[in-house]
Write a protein that holds these residues in place. Structure first.
Motif, PDB file in Angstrom:
ATOM      1  N   MET A  40       3.999  -4.845  -3.138  1.00 22.51           N
ATOM      2  CA  MET A  40       3.334  -5.289  -1.921  1.00 22.51           C
ATOM      3  C   MET A  40       2.881  -6.735  -2.124  1.00 22.51           C
ATOM      4  O   MET A  40       2.044  -7.013  -2.985  1.00 22.51           O
ATOM      5  CB  MET A  40       2.125  -4.400  -1.625  1.00 22.51           C
ATOM      6  N   ILE A  41       3.442  -7.624  -1.332  1.00 24.73           N
ATOM      7  CA  ILE A  41       3.143  -9.051  -1.431  1.00 24.73           C
ATOM      8  C   ILE A  41       2.463  -9.481  -0.131  1.00 24.73           C
ATOM      9  O   ILE A  41       2.921  -9.122   0.964  1.00 24.73           O
ATOM     10  CB  ILE A  41       4.431  -9.855  -1.686  1.00 24.73           C
ATOM     11  N   MET A  42       1.386 -10.227  -0.275  1.00 29.66           N
ATOM     12  CA  MET A  42       0.581 -10.611   0.880  1.00 29.66           C
ATOM     13  C   MET A  42       0.428 -12.121   0.935  1.00 29.66           C
ATOM     14  O   MET A  42       0.258 -12.770  -0.103  1.00 29.66           O
ATOM     15  CB  MET A  42      -0.800  -9.962   0.746  1.00 29.66           C
ATOM     16  N   GLN A  43       0.468 -12.673   2.144  1.00 35.56           N
ATOM     17  CA  GLN A  43       0.178 -14.103   2.322  1.00 35.56           C
ATOM     18  C   GLN A  43      -1.293 -14.342   2.041  1.00 35.56           C
ATOM     19  O   GLN A  43      -2.157 -13.594   2.516  1.00 35.56           O
ATOM     20  CB  GLN A  43       0.472 -14.533   3.751  1.00 35.56           C
ATOM     21  N   SER A  44      -1.571 -15.372   1.268  1.00 38.07           N
ATOM     22  CA  SER A  44      -2.961 -15.760   1.039  1.00 38.07           C
ATOM     23  C   SER A  44      -3.483 -16.398   2.321  1.00 38.07           C
ATOM     24  O   SER A  44      -2.716 -16.985   3.084  1.00 38.07           O
ATOM     25  CB  SER A  44      -3.048 -16.765  -0.108  1.00 38.07           C
ATOM     26  N   GLY A  45      -4.757 -16.298   2.536  1.00 36.52           N
ATOM     27  CA  GLY A  45      -5.346 -16.933   3.710  1.00 36.52           C
ATOM     28  C   GLY A  45      -5.656 -18.392   3.452  1.00 36.52           C
ATOM     29  O   GLY A  45      -5.774 -18.825   2.308  1.00 36.52           O
ATOM     30  N   GLU A  46      -5.791 -19.151   4.532  1.00 34.95           N
ATOM     31  CA  GLU A  46      -6.138 -20.570   4.416  1.00 34.95           C
ATOM     32  C   GLU A  46      -7.595 -20.763   4.013  1.00 34.95           C
ATOM     33  O   GLU A  46      -7.982 -21.834   3.564  1.00 34.95           O
ATOM     34  CB  GLU A  46      -5.857 -21.277   5.741  1.00 34.95           C
ATOM     35  N   ASN A  47      -8.399 -19.727   4.209  1.00 34.81           N
ATOM     36  CA  ASN A  47      -9.809 -19.755   3.832  1.00 34.81           C
ATOM     37  C   ASN A  47     -10.231 -18.327   3.494  1.00 34.81           C
ATOM     38  O   ASN A  47      -9.424 -17.394   3.610  1.00 34.81           O
ATOM     39  CB  ASN A  47     -10.671 -20.352   4.963  1.00 34.81           C
ATOM     40  N   GLN A  48     -11.472 -18.133   3.066  1.00 35.45           N
ATOM     41  CA  GLN A  48     -11.923 -16.801   2.645  1.00 35.45           C
ATOM     42  C   GLN A  48     -11.826 -15.783   3.785  1.00 35.45           C
ATOM     43  O   GLN A  48     -11.449 -14.634   3.568  1.00 35.45           O
ATOM     44  CB  GLN A  48     -13.351 -16.863   2.102  1.00 35.45           C
ATOM     45  N   MET A  75      -2.115  -1.218   6.528  1.00 38.28           N
ATOM     46  CA  MET A  75      -0.678  -0.937   6.587  1.00 38.28           C
ATOM     47  C   MET A  75      -0.266  -0.019   5.438  1.00 38.28           C
ATOM     48  O   MET A  75       0.514   0.912   5.619  1.00 38.28           O
ATOM     49  CB  MET A  75       0.097  -2.255   6.563  1.00 38.28           C
ATOM     50  N   ILE A  76      -0.825  -0.259   4.247  1.00 39.81           N
ATOM     51  CA  ILE A  76      -0.510   0.591   3.097  1.00 39.81           C
ATOM     52  C   ILE A  76      -0.993   2.021   3.349  1.00 39.81           C
ATOM     53  O   ILE A  76      -0.283   2.982   3.042  1.00 39.81           O
ATOM     54  CB  ILE A  76      -1.101   0.008   1.797  1.00 39.81           C
ATOM     55  N   GLN A  77      -2.184   2.175   3.912  1.00 38.44           N
ATOM     56  CA  GLN A  77      -2.672   3.527   4.229  1.00 38.44           C
ATOM     57  C   GLN A  77      -1.747   4.201   5.238  1.00 38.44           C
ATOM     58  O   GLN A  77      -1.411   5.376   5.094  1.00 38.44           O
ATOM     59  CB  GLN A  77      -4.108   3.471   4.756  1.00 38.44           C
ATOM     60  N   ASN A  78      -1.312   3.466   6.258  1.00 42.80           N
ATOM     61  CA  ASN A  78      -0.345   4.030   7.207  1.00 42.80           C
ATOM     62  C   ASN A  78       0.903   4.509   6.469  1.00 42.80           C
ATOM     63  O   ASN A  78       1.397   5.615   6.711  1.00 42.80           O
ATOM     64  CB  ASN A  78       0.078   2.992   8.247  1.00 42.80           C
ATOM     65  N   PHE A  79       1.407   3.668   5.567  1.00 41.87           N
ATOM     66  CA  PHE A  79       2.609   4.012   4.805  1.00 41.87           C
ATOM     67  C   PHE A  79       2.375   5.279   3.988  1.00 41.87           C
ATOM     68  O   PHE A  79       3.216   6.182   3.964  1.00 41.87           O
ATOM     69  CB  PHE A  79       3.005   2.845   3.897  1.00 41.87           C
ATOM     70  N   GLN A  80       1.229   5.360   3.322  1.00 45.43           N
ATOM     71  CA  GLN A  80       0.929   6.536   2.505  1.00 45.43           C
ATOM     72  C   GLN A  80       0.868   7.812   3.353  1.00 45.43           C
ATOM     73  O   GLN A  80       1.365   8.856   2.934  1.00 45.43           O
ATOM     74  CB  GLN A  80      -0.384   6.355   1.753  1.00 45.43           C
ATOM     75  N   LEU A  81       0.267   7.719   4.517  1.00 46.82           N
ATOM     76  CA  LEU A  81       0.172   8.899   5.391  1.00 46.82           C
ATOM     77  C   LEU A  81       1.545   9.313   5.920  1.00 46.82           C
ATOM     78  O   LEU A  81       1.873  10.499   5.955  1.00 46.82           O
ATOM     79  CB  LEU A  81      -0.783   8.616   6.559  1.00 46.82           C
TER      80      LEU A  81
END
Length: 187
Positions: free
Chosen positions: A95-103, A116-122
């Motif tokens: 699982m690769i995620m785009q970093s945000g431009e700020n916190q 999204m991962i929880q949806n996938f797991q379910l």
């Protein structure tokens, strides 16, 4: 009444889902199955419709080489153990995620990806496909990121270990909500 029945089914799936960490059968996890589940899972809430995720599938054919490469980033005395560990599941989804431009964006992107991962797991659970979200030290290793072509504006947030299973893990009780619930009081 149909909506109530669907809600009851969803509540059951949420309560029944378990992280499957071991005991996978020999049944392969097909790339097509994972894509089909992801096509629904990506309907998770996502701030600004950024959809900050991307996926790297490691199937049966690639797994031995993948495990060897990732294990090579560990100290020599741990490499054999890590290689065996990464060969236990039937497939891995990085699982690769785009970093945000700020916190704020970083937090929003992580929250969306976690949903999204929880949806996938379910969805996987409904198909009798076990999944566990792993955050081992290698996901933070810049060498691993380079091996997996993770860009400068991205980060690995986990490896989803996947496999079909025969034995259900024990149900672990949750702390009652009332023990963690309070009401804001003015003053």
């Amino acid at each position: 009444m149909q909506v109530l029945n669907e809600q009851a089914l969803l509540a059951d799936v949420i309560r029944e889902r378990r992280s499957i960490k071991k005991g996978y059968t020999k049944q392969p996890v097909l790339k097509e199955t994972v894509i089909e589940l992801l096509e629904v899972a990506i309907w998770a809430p996502t701030h600004g419709m950024r959809q900050p995720w991307r996926f790297l599938f490691v199937g049966e054919e690639q797994q031995k080489q993948f495990a060897k490469q990732i294990a090579s980033t560990y100290p020599e005395e741990r490499q054999q153990n890590r290689e065996a560990y990464l060969n236990e599941p039937s497939a891995i989804l990085v699982m690769i995620m785009q970093s945000g431009e700020n916190q704020k964006q970083q937090d929003e992107n992580f929250g969306a990806t976690a949903c999204m991962i929880q949806n996938f797991q379910l969805l996987a659970w409904e198909q009798k496909l076990g999944v566990v979200w792993k955050t081992n030290p290698h996901i933070y290793d810049p060498t691993v990121a380079k091996m997996l072509n993770v860009q400068d504006n991205e980060r690995i947030i986990g490896f989803l270990h996947m496999g079909y299973f025969d034995e259900l893990p024990e149900n672990k009780e949750r702390i009652p909500v009332i023990d963690k619930f309070s009401t804001f009081h003015v003053g």
